[in-house]
Design an enzyme around this catalytic site. Structure first.
Site, PDB file in Angstrom:
ATOM      1  N   ASP A 166     -10.610   2.980   1.816  1.00 47.46           N
ATOM      2  CA  ASP A 166     -10.712   2.711   2.991  1.00 47.46           C
ATOM      3  C   ASP A 166     -11.436   3.763   4.000  1.00 47.46           C
ATOM      4  O   ASP A 166     -12.103   3.684   4.792  1.00 47.46           O
ATOM      5  CB  ASP A 166      -9.261   2.420   3.818  1.00 47.46           C
ATOM      6  CG  ASP A 166      -8.838   1.187   3.496  1.00 47.46           C
ATOM      7  OD1 ASP A 166      -9.481   0.136   2.923  1.00 47.46           O
ATOM      8  OD2 ASP A 166      -7.428   0.858   3.341  1.00 47.46           O
ATOM      9  N   LYS A 195       0.842  -1.229   0.103  1.00 48.23           N
ATOM     10  CA  LYS A 195      -0.167   0.064  -0.081  1.00 48.23           C
ATOM     11  C   LYS A 195       0.895   1.361   0.036  1.00 48.23           C
ATOM     12  O   LYS A 195       0.399   2.371  -0.471  1.00 48.23           O
ATOM     13  CB  LYS A 195      -0.804   0.170   1.084  1.00 48.23           C
ATOM     14  CG  LYS A 195      -2.153  -0.773   0.807  1.00 48.23           C
ATOM     15  CD  LYS A 195      -3.155  -0.756   2.319  1.00 48.23           C
ATOM     16  CE  LYS A 195      -4.291  -1.417   2.102  1.00 48.23           C
ATOM     17  NZ  LYS A 195      -5.198  -0.950   3.279  1.00 48.23           N
TER      18      LYS A 195
END
Ligand code: ATR
Length: 280
Positions: free
Chosen positions: A101, A65
């Site tokens: 997210d 990420k």
């Protein structure tokens, strides 16, 4: 037909393929979502392959990420501030990174009935200081005064420094005692304490039940198990509580909106598919 990929290492336990493939089928889209095991040394090559027209986009997860930033042409403000990209799409002839997210977490709060005031008057505690905590802090910053708690307090202090111009932190602490959490209307666990993992007893909580403030809403970002010890303790105290499955579903729905350009994606189908896969 185009491909959608999850770039992960390892990728074995991900619920994303079943969730996305169920949604794509319901939408009548011919695309296929698959998890690819990408070792850290192979990330460059995998992201280069996403540039192909045959690939509509990709999700990125642990451990890529952060590393993916340098391989993209642009990133959203949310991804930049959180310091993590979980969604890659084609944009203006290049690859664009997003962090859904944050949207997933906000949708989870909505489902838990948490009202986010525009004046920053909510008082919320975030437990943990990793990537998941950064997404929570970014999402809550416009609405809340934050208490940050992490075992390695230096990591929490660093997070607070990174967000000092966007978020108001009233305390940064090592332990979530009753005194530290006093007055918090929301407690969010972003640590991995209580998560089902090989060789670790999941029956643990980052906070003792009696330390949870009266009338707080308790959120656990963990979705495996569905009911963590923290959520059980909150329930025993009569506190509203919710686990992380909704965040997983909603971040997936947000990614699918980006890739397909469609507002309406079948969130209920995604949730059912994720729940069924979890129970299997
Ligand atoms: P993520 O990016 O998913 O948030 P991470 O960066 O590994 O993952 O962060 C995991 C979080 O869980 C950290 O806040 C970690 O605390 P430390 O910073 O002290 O490592 C927390 N955590 C993990 N295991 C823990 C434990 N046994 N007790 C307390 N906190 C724990």
């Amino acid at each position: 037909m185009a491909e959608l990929w999850l770039l992960a290492w390892p990728a074995g336990h991900s619920l994303s393929p079943v969730m996305h493939n169920a949604a794509l089928k319901e939408m009548g889209l011919p695309h296929r979502y698959q998890a690819l095991e990408v070792r850290p040394g192979d990330l460059n090559r995998a992201v280069a392959a996403v540039r192909s027209e045959a690939v509509l986009g990709a999700n990125v997860t642990v451990p890529h990420k952060q590393a993916v930033f340098g391989l993209l042409d642009s990133v959203s403000d949310a991804a930049r501030q959180v310091g993590a990209v979980n969604t890659i799409s084609h944009h203006d002839g290049g690859l664009h990174g997003d962090n859904t997210d944050v949207e997933g977490f906000l949708a989870l709060l909505g489902r838990a009935g948490v009202n986010l005031p525009g004046d920053g008057s909510l008082k919320a505690a975030v437990l943990g200081a990793g990537g998941a905590a950064r997404a929570a802090v970014f999402a809550l910053a416009p609405h809340a005064e934050l208490v940050l708690v992490n075992r390695t307090v230096e990591r929490a202090e660093e997070l607070a420094r990174d967000f000092r111009s966007h978020a108001a932190f009233s305390r940064v602490e090592r332990t979530a005692t009753a005194g530290v959490l006093a007055g918090c209307q929301l407690v969010v666990n972003t640590t991995s304490v209580g998560m089902e993992r090989q060789g670790v007893n999941p029956d643990q909580s980052p906070v003792e039940g009696e330390a949870l403030p009266d009338s707080a809403v308790v959120i656990d970002m963990i979705y495996r198990p569905a009911q963590t010890r923290l959520l059980r303790l909150a329930g025993e105290r009569g506190l509203r509580n919710l686990g992380g499955l909704e965040m997983l579903v909603q971040q997936g729905a947000a990614s699918l909106r980006i890739w397909t350009g469609k507002r309406d994606v079948p969130v209920d189908t995604m949730r059912e598919a994720a729940l069924a896969a979890l129970a299997a």
